[in-house]
Enzyme design. Structure first.
Site, PDB file in Angstrom:
ATOM      1  N   GLY A 154      11.360  -6.410   7.335  1.00 21.05           N
ATOM      2  CA  GLY A 154      11.307  -7.866   7.432  1.00 21.05           C
ATOM      3  C   GLY A 154      11.333  -8.588   6.106  1.00 21.05           C
ATOM      4  O   GLY A 154      12.096  -9.554   5.921  1.00 21.05           O
ATOM      5  N   LYS A 164       0.807  -1.214   0.000  1.00 20.82           N
ATOM      6  CA  LYS A 164       0.000   0.000   0.000  1.00 20.82           C
ATOM      7  C   LYS A 164       0.842   1.266   0.000  1.00 20.82           C
ATOM      8  O   LYS A 164       1.794   1.390   0.758  1.00 20.82           O
ATOM      9  CB  LYS A 164      -0.926   0.020   1.223  1.00 20.82           C
ATOM     10  CG  LYS A 164      -1.971  -1.082   1.234  1.00 20.82           C
ATOM     11  CD  LYS A 164      -2.886  -0.945   2.448  1.00 20.82           C
ATOM     12  CE  LYS A 164      -3.983  -1.990   2.440  1.00 20.82           C
ATOM     13  NZ  LYS A 164      -4.886  -1.858   3.608  1.00 20.82           N
TER      14      LYS A 164
END
Length: 404
Positions: A352, A199
């Site tokens: 991550g 997003k």
């Protein structure tokens, strides 16, 4: 940014015979039996502890683990497995101390204790001044060595640094500061950034901040789809945020006004379903069909971007550019990852998914610096001043003035 480092403190002899309090990041994953599943963070904490021991200090270490409820101890929240592993790595006993805020525990130079999960203490997350003063009273030197918590103003990350006699950055935090300064404050040009994710909304402020700094801004994932819409391209059923097209266009225009660029994909890899078994099809960006899902950048786009990355002076990388978990849609991310590894420029990577991609392609040793803090890394990219940096810089100025 000038921040006193623990290495400087030790060289001055300020740690010898003193009580040193280290805020580490020991938030490790545990398996169902309560055993450490992956010990990278414990191993990363060892240099600061060894530095303190070599300087002749009595050493206290603490960290958060998981998301405990303040004041309510559960065995699952205990740092006991970490104490055992740290002892193995150090080659000496590491005693776990509970209910430590009011002191009362013995500690001699050359010893190490692990203070139980700091988020069990009432007032930790709200940075309670009384709690912070009590913690500061336990030590002569406070060492912040947990970059992953540097964006939080909590008692063990901010408050204690206000009141401890000496406050400084540990070797991990100091390395993060140096790497971030090298990448963003004084970068070798051209400066390229990769920002990818599902997003635009979650990374809009990062994109806006980087648009003022970088020479090329590569977008990937759902973010790239929104930018494709802003460039007037069709994206079929692909993940995007049409309501943020104007924001994407403003980023493009801001870059263009500076003579910089947001490269829009010229080809993409599409499928009819989001699945590891889906059949990949390479299409020109102008030929995406109404039923297509864009799951990766195409080979021409990947090669073009790889050439720019190889020629970069500095690269900031946050996020894979495709669904790299599915092998059929991982080639774009792999091509860019290997280009970053081959680049002679300085590279810094964080987040991550980015770290997972680095591990998948076996290029860990060829990335200039891998950031240990997800949220903190993103906030630096947004242009924010992290609370830990702010208080350590303030204390450094105070300590320098007092010594003058």
């Amino acid at each position: 940014m000038h921040i006193l480092t623990f290495e400087q403190v030790c060289k001055r002899g300020q740690a010898r015979g003193k009580r040193v309090f280290i805020r580490a990041d020991l938030n490790v994953p545990l398996d169902e039996q309560g055993r450490i599943a992956e010990d990278t963070r414990v191993r990363a904490s060892v240099p600061a502890v060894r530095m303190a021991l070599d300087a002749g200090a009595a050493v206290m270490v603490t960290s958060h683990l998981g998301r405990p409820t303040e004041g309510e101890f559960r065995p699952a929240d205990s740092l006991a497995p970490v104490a055992a592993r740290m002892g193995e790595l150090l080659g000496q006993p590491v005693r776990l101390v509970s209910n430590w805020v009011d002191g009362g525990f013995e500690l001699a130079p050359g010893e190490v204790v692990l203070l139980e999960n700091c988020r069990l203490n009432k007032g930790e997350k709200k940075n309670d001044p009384e709690l912070s003063r009590k913690m500061a009273g336990l030590c002569d030197v406070f060492v912040h060595d947990a970059f992953g918590t540097a964006h939080r103003a909590e008692a063990t990350t901010y408050g204690i640094a206000q009141y401890a006699p000496v406050a400084c950055a540990g070797p991990l935090l100091a390395a993060e500061i140096d790497a971030l300064n090298r990448a963003l404050a004084q970068p070798a040009r051209p400066l390229m950034a990769i920002v990818a994710g599902s997003k635009v909304s979650t990374k809009l402020t990062i994109l806006q901040s980087l648009a003022d700094k970088v020479d090329g801004l590569i977008v990937g994932g759902g973010i790239a789809n929104t930018f494709m819409l802003a460039a007037g391209l069709s994206i079929g059923k692909s993940l995007a945020e049409p309501d943020l097209v104007d924001d994407a266009r403003r980023v493009i225009d801001k870059m263009k006004a500076r003579g910089a660029e947001v490269p829009i994909p010229e080809d993409v890899v599409v499928a009819r379903e989001f699945s590891a078994q889906a059949t990949p099809t390479v299409k020109a960006a102008t030929e995406v069909g109404a039923d297509d899902l864009i799951l990766d950048i195409g080979p021409r786009t990947a090669q073009r971007l790889a050439e720019r990355l190889k020629a970069a002076g500095t690269i900031v990388w946050n996020g894979p550019v495709g669904v790299f978990e599915f092998d059929a849609f991982s080639h774009g991310t792999e091509t860019l990852a290997r280009a970053i590894a081959d680049s002679r420029g300085f590279s810094i990577a964080g987040g991550g998914d980015t770290l997972a991609a680095i591990a998948k392609y076996g290029i860990t040793e060829r990335i200039g610096y891998i950031s240990t803090g997800g949220g903190a890394f993103l906030e630096v990219l947004e242009g924010k001043t992290l609370p830990a940096f702010e208080i350590l810089e303030k204390r450094s100025r105070e300590q320098q003035s007092a010594a003058a």
